[in-house]
Scaffold this motif. Structure first.
Motif, PDB file in Angstrom:
ATOM      1  N   PHE A  61     -63.559 -61.138 -40.277  1.00  0.00           N
ATOM      2  CA  PHE A  61     -64.776 -60.829 -41.024  1.00  0.00           C
ATOM      3  C   PHE A  61     -65.790 -61.962 -40.903  1.00  0.00           C
ATOM      4  N   GLY A  62     -65.355 -63.178 -41.130  1.00  0.00           N
ATOM      5  CA  GLY A  62     -66.267 -64.315 -41.052  1.00  0.00           C
ATOM      6  C   GLY A  62     -66.911 -64.447 -39.684  1.00  0.00           C
ATOM      7  N   PHE A  63     -66.116 -64.315 -38.629  1.00  0.00           N
ATOM      8  CA  PHE A  63     -66.624 -64.452 -37.261  1.00  0.00           C
ATOM      9  C   PHE A  63     -67.739 -63.441 -36.996  1.00  0.00           C
ATOM     10  N   PHE A  64     -67.477 -62.176 -37.299  1.00  0.00           N
ATOM     11  CA  PHE A  64     -68.456 -61.139 -36.952  1.00  0.00           C
ATOM     12  C   PHE A  64     -69.589 -61.017 -37.961  1.00  0.00           C
ATOM     13  N   ALA A  65     -69.341 -61.278 -39.241  1.00  0.00           N
ATOM     14  CA  ALA A  65     -70.434 -61.265 -40.217  1.00  0.00           C
ATOM     15  C   ALA A  65     -71.383 -62.426 -39.960  1.00  0.00           C
TER      16      ALA A  65
ATOM     17  N   ALA B 254     -62.607 -70.659 -47.178  1.00  0.00           N
ATOM     18  CA  ALA B 254     -62.795 -71.699 -46.159  1.00  0.00           C
ATOM     19  C   ALA B 254     -62.610 -71.130 -44.757  1.00  0.00           C
ATOM     20  N   VAL B 255     -61.625 -70.257 -44.584  1.00  0.00           N
ATOM     21  CA  VAL B 255     -61.409 -69.613 -43.280  1.00  0.00           C
ATOM     22  C   VAL B 255     -62.618 -68.775 -42.901  1.00  0.00           C
ATOM     23  N   MET B 256     -63.154 -68.028 -43.859  1.00  0.00           N
ATOM     24  CA  MET B 256     -64.353 -67.225 -43.568  1.00  0.00           C
ATOM     25  C   MET B 256     -65.533 -68.108 -43.191  1.00  0.00           C
ATOM     26  N   GLY B 257     -65.719 -69.198 -43.907  1.00  0.00           N
ATOM     27  CA  GLY B 257     -66.833 -70.094 -43.613  1.00  0.00           C
ATOM     28  C   GLY B 257     -66.727 -70.727 -42.237  1.00  0.00           C
ATOM     29  N   LEU B 258     -65.541 -71.198 -41.902  1.00  0.00           N
ATOM     30  CA  LEU B 258     -65.331 -71.808 -40.591  1.00  0.00           C
ATOM     31  C   LEU B 258     -65.495 -70.790 -39.471  1.00  0.00           C
ATOM     32  N   SER B 259     -64.893 -69.619 -39.627  1.00  0.00           N
ATOM     33  CA  SER B 259     -65.003 -68.605 -38.573  1.00  0.00           C
ATOM     34  C   SER B 259     -66.421 -68.061 -38.476  1.00  0.00           C
TER      35      SER B 259
ATOM     36  N   PHE C  87     -50.813 -64.114 -44.500  1.00  0.00           N
ATOM     37  CA  PHE C  87     -51.105 -64.207 -43.076  1.00  0.00           C
ATOM     38  C   PHE C  87     -52.094 -63.120 -42.647  1.00  0.00           C
ATOM     39  N   ILE C  88     -51.882 -61.898 -43.132  1.00  0.00           N
ATOM     40  CA  ILE C  88     -52.787 -60.789 -42.813  1.00  0.00           C
ATOM     41  C   ILE C  88     -54.166 -61.057 -43.404  1.00  0.00           C
ATOM     42  N   LEU C  89     -54.204 -61.551 -44.629  1.00  0.00           N
ATOM     43  CA  LEU C  89     -55.487 -61.845 -45.266  1.00  0.00           C
ATOM     44  C   LEU C  89     -56.253 -62.926 -44.511  1.00  0.00           C
ATOM     45  N   VAL C  90     -55.547 -63.911 -43.984  1.00  0.00           N
ATOM     46  CA  VAL C  90     -56.207 -64.962 -43.196  1.00  0.00           C
ATOM     47  C   VAL C  90     -56.800 -64.366 -41.923  1.00  0.00           C
ATOM     48  N   LEU C  91     -56.048 -63.487 -41.250  1.00  0.00           N
ATOM     49  CA  LEU C  91     -56.563 -62.850 -40.035  1.00  0.00           C
ATOM     50  C   LEU C  91     -57.798 -61.994 -40.329  1.00  0.00           C
ATOM     51  N   VAL C  92     -57.727 -61.227 -41.403  1.00  0.00           N
ATOM     52  CA  VAL C  92     -58.861 -60.381 -41.777  1.00  0.00           C
ATOM     53  C   VAL C  92     -60.059 -61.244 -42.177  1.00  0.00           C
ATOM     54  N   ALA C  93     -59.821 -62.309 -42.943  1.00  0.00           N
ATOM     55  CA  ALA C  93     -60.909 -63.200 -43.355  1.00  0.00           C
ATOM     56  C   ALA C  93     -61.554 -63.867 -42.141  1.00  0.00           C
ATOM     57  N   ALA C  94     -60.743 -64.288 -41.176  1.00  0.00           N
ATOM     58  CA  ALA C  94     -61.280 -64.922 -39.969  1.00  0.00           C
ATOM     59  C   ALA C  94     -62.095 -63.922 -39.153  1.00  0.00           C
TER      60      ALA C  94
ATOM     61  N   GLY D  46     -67.406 -54.487 -40.912  1.00  0.00           N
ATOM     62  CA  GLY D  46     -67.158 -53.381 -41.837  1.00  0.00           C
ATOM     63  C   GLY D  46     -65.716 -52.921 -41.797  1.00  0.00           C
ATOM     64  N   SER D  47     -65.151 -52.870 -40.597  1.00  0.00           N
ATOM     65  CA  SER D  47     -63.744 -52.487 -40.448  1.00  0.00           C
ATOM     66  C   SER D  47     -62.819 -53.509 -41.105  1.00  0.00           C
ATOM     67  N   SER D  48     -63.218 -54.766 -41.085  1.00  0.00           N
ATOM     68  CA  SER D  48     -62.422 -55.805 -41.735  1.00  0.00           C
ATOM     69  C   SER D  48     -62.366 -55.595 -43.244  1.00  0.00           C
ATOM     70  N   VAL D  49     -63.484 -55.186 -43.815  1.00  0.00           N
ATOM     71  CA  VAL D  49     -63.513 -54.920 -45.252  1.00  0.00           C
ATOM     72  C   VAL D  49     -62.619 -53.723 -45.584  1.00  0.00           C
ATOM     73  N   VAL D  50     -62.675 -52.680 -44.747  1.00  0.00           N
ATOM     74  CA  VAL D  50     -61.805 -51.518 -44.954  1.00  0.00           C
ATOM     75  C   VAL D  50     -60.338 -51.932 -44.812  1.00  0.00           C
ATOM     76  N   ALA D  51     -60.057 -52.825 -43.874  1.00  0.00           N
ATOM     77  CA  ALA D  51     -58.676 -53.290 -43.674  1.00  0.00           C
ATOM     78  C   ALA D  51     -58.128 -53.946 -44.934  1.00  0.00           C
ATOM     79  N   LEU D  52     -58.985 -54.612 -45.695  1.00  0.00           N
ATOM     80  CA  LEU D  52     -58.535 -55.229 -46.946  1.00  0.00           C
ATOM     81  C   LEU D  52     -58.037 -54.187 -47.941  1.00  0.00           C
ATOM     82  N   ALA D  53     -58.615 -52.992 -47.882  1.00  0.00           N
ATOM     83  CA  ALA D  53     -58.193 -51.926 -48.796  1.00  0.00           C
ATOM     84  C   ALA D  53     -56.878 -51.302 -48.356  1.00  0.00           C
ATOM     85  N   ILE D  54     -56.611 -51.330 -47.060  1.00  0.00           N
ATOM     86  CA  ILE D  54     -55.475 -50.593 -46.519  1.00  0.00           C
ATOM     87  C   ILE D  54     -54.246 -51.474 -46.307  1.00  0.00           C
TER      88      ILE D  54
END
Length: 138
Positions: free
Chosen positions: A73-77, A16-21, A64-71, A50-58
């Motif tokens: 990623f969603g915003f820029f994708a 949902a965060v990805m969709g909204l962002s 909270f971190i996953l929400v920031l990364v999802a937001a 792309g950096s957001s996807v790499v951040a998920l691996a690292i």
């Protein structure tokens, strides 16, 4: 049942965060494209998503971190989607826009078709989500 450290409810919130962002990103970056270079904005968007996807691996799987990364990623994708049509118009002209979309889709389709099974195989082979998140973001 937890998968990858997330409950189904947590995973649903991230989607949902990805969709909204994504929606917000399309609006904001689409508006910014009237002032700034569309090519620069799409390059920036691809690098950040792309950096957001790499951040998920690292990064550690803290919600909270996953929400920031999802937001992020969603915003820029999402903004990549908003910028494709105007860039194609600049490249091929409005008369050839359908042809441009067809060619762009044909170029993207092997990755869209082949990546999910390859990523799934990597997850099964390695037993971890590290490689499946690291490689697509590079």
């Amino acid at each position: 049942q937890e998968i990858g450290g997330l409950t189904p409810a947590s995973a649903a919130r991230l989607v949902a965060v990805m969709g909204l962002s994504s929606t917000v990103g399309r609006l904001i970056i689409g508006r910014a494209a009237q002032t700034y270079s569309q090519l620069f904005l799409i390059q920036l968007s691809m690098i950040v998503s792309g950096s957001s996807v790499v951040a998920l691996a690292i990064l550690p799987p803290i919600e909270f971190i996953l929400v920031l990364v999802a937001a992020t990623f969603g915003f820029f994708a999402g903004s990549v989607v908003a910028l494709i049509a105007p860039i194609l118009v600049d490249l091929v002209g409005i008369q050839n826009l359908p042809l441009g979309f067809g060619l762009a889709g044909a170029i993207q389709s092997p990755g869209v078709f082949l990546c999910p099974p390859v990523i799934g195989w990597l997850r099964d082979y390695s037993g971890s989500y590290f490689l499946p998140f690291l490689l697509p973001g590079l």
